[in-house]
Scaffold this active site. Structure first.
Site, short mmCIF file in Angstrom:
data_model
loop_
_atom_site.label_atom_id
_atom_site.label_comp_id
_atom_site.label_asym_id
_atom_site.label_seq_id
_atom_site.Cartn_x
_atom_site.Cartn_y
_atom_site.Cartn_z
N GLN A 86 -23.29 3.93 3.04
CA GLN A 86 -22.56 5.20 3.18
C GLN A 86 -21.22 5.19 2.46
OE1 GLN A 86 -23.24 5.34 7.65
NE2 GLN A 86 -23.27 7.50 7.09
N HIS A 132 -29.99 3.93 14.28
CA HIS A 132 -29.55 4.89 13.25
C HIS A 132 -28.83 4.17 12.11
CE1 HIS A 132 -27.87 8.91 11.95
NE2 HIS A 132 -27.03 8.08 11.35
N GLU A 133 -27.90 3.28 12.46
CA GLU A 133 -27.15 2.55 11.42
C GLU A 133 -28.06 1.55 10.69
OE1 GLU A 133 -24.39 3.69 10.44
OE2 GLU A 133 -24.23 5.01 12.17
N GLY A 177 -20.51 5.03 14.06
CA GLY A 177 -21.17 3.98 13.28
C GLY A 177 -21.01 4.28 11.81
N CYS A 196 -25.05 12.66 11.20
CA CYS A 196 -24.74 11.56 10.29
C CYS A 196 -23.55 11.96 9.42
CB CYS A 196 -25.96 11.28 9.42
SG CYS A 196 -25.72 9.98 8.21
N LEU A 197 -22.62 11.02 9.21
CA LEU A 197 -21.44 11.31 8.39
C LEU A 197 -21.81 11.66 6.95
CD1 LEU A 197 -18.97 8.54 9.65
CD2 LEU A 197 -19.07 10.95 10.33
N HIS A 235 -29.93 2.98 7.86
CA HIS A 235 -29.17 3.11 6.61
C HIS A 235 -29.35 1.89 5.71
CE1 HIS A 235 -27.04 6.88 6.80
NE2 HIS A 235 -26.59 6.64 8.02
#
Length: 196
Positions: free
Chosen positions: A50, A147-148, A45, A105-106, A151
């Site tokens: 991000q 989660h996304e 995702g 998380c990225l 953001h």
């Protein structure tokens, strides 16, 4: 084009993202770049904040999870072909008893922690053609979407940890924000000292 992923500590990750309309400039290119960036970083995702844009877009492709032998055949099937773009999303309902699952998380590389989330959600969103959808998801699929979605609400998974866990992670998070970490994908760090 592969874009740099914004690291923990950048204020853009803390902004509540703004809705966009179908006239958003070069939206198709942006979405294509987001997919390319996400796949390059081996993510499932990616949200616009991000990559430094405080707008309400995120995308999800859970197919890498489908090979996990620890999942039920139903979960594997649900995850196998799930690939979507969510624009101007709004979670309208979350239900069930919270459950723990290990998340990463990225934007926060090399940090993974158990996070509690509700197992079911209903979400309203526009797809990339600005058609509106209202859908319900559960299990791991719901978790990736939650989660996304966080953001675009300016929330990180580390916010959901106990104060003790947060204290234990503080030094690692500070190092990430300063770029003192090895990552295999392009990142932009907010607190790198200039002229090093």
């Amino acid at each position: 084009m592969i874009l740099p992923i914004i690291a923990y500590g950048d204020p853009v990750l803390r902004k509540v993202a703004k809705a966009i309309d179908s006239e958003y400039p070069k939206l198709e290119t942006l979405i294509a770049n987001m997919w390319e960036t996400m796949y390059n970083a081996h993510g499932v995702g990616l949200a616009a904040p991000q990559i430094g844009l405080p707008i309400r877009i995120f995308l999800v492709d859970t197919s890498p999870f489908a090979d996990d032998d620890e999942l039920s055949p139903e979960d594997q099937e649900a995850l196998k072909d799930f690939k979507k773009v969510f624009i101007n999303a709004k979670i309208t309902d979350e239900t069930g008893d919270e459950w723990d699952f290990n998340e990463g998380c990225l934007s926060i590389p090399d940090v993974r922690e158990d996070v509690k989330r509700k197992p079911k959600l209903t979400i309203t969103y526009m797809d990339e053609d600005f058609k509106e959808h209202t859908e319900s998801y559960d299990g791991l699929l719901a978790r990736v979407i939650q989660h996304e979605y966080d953001h675009i609400e300016g929330v990180l998974f580390t916010d959901k940890l106990s104060s003790l866990k947060k204290r234990l992670l503080k030094n690692r998070l500070d190092k990430i924000s300063k770029g003192k970490i090895n990552v295999e994908y392009k990142m932009k760090f907010p607190n790198i000292k200039k002229g090093r």
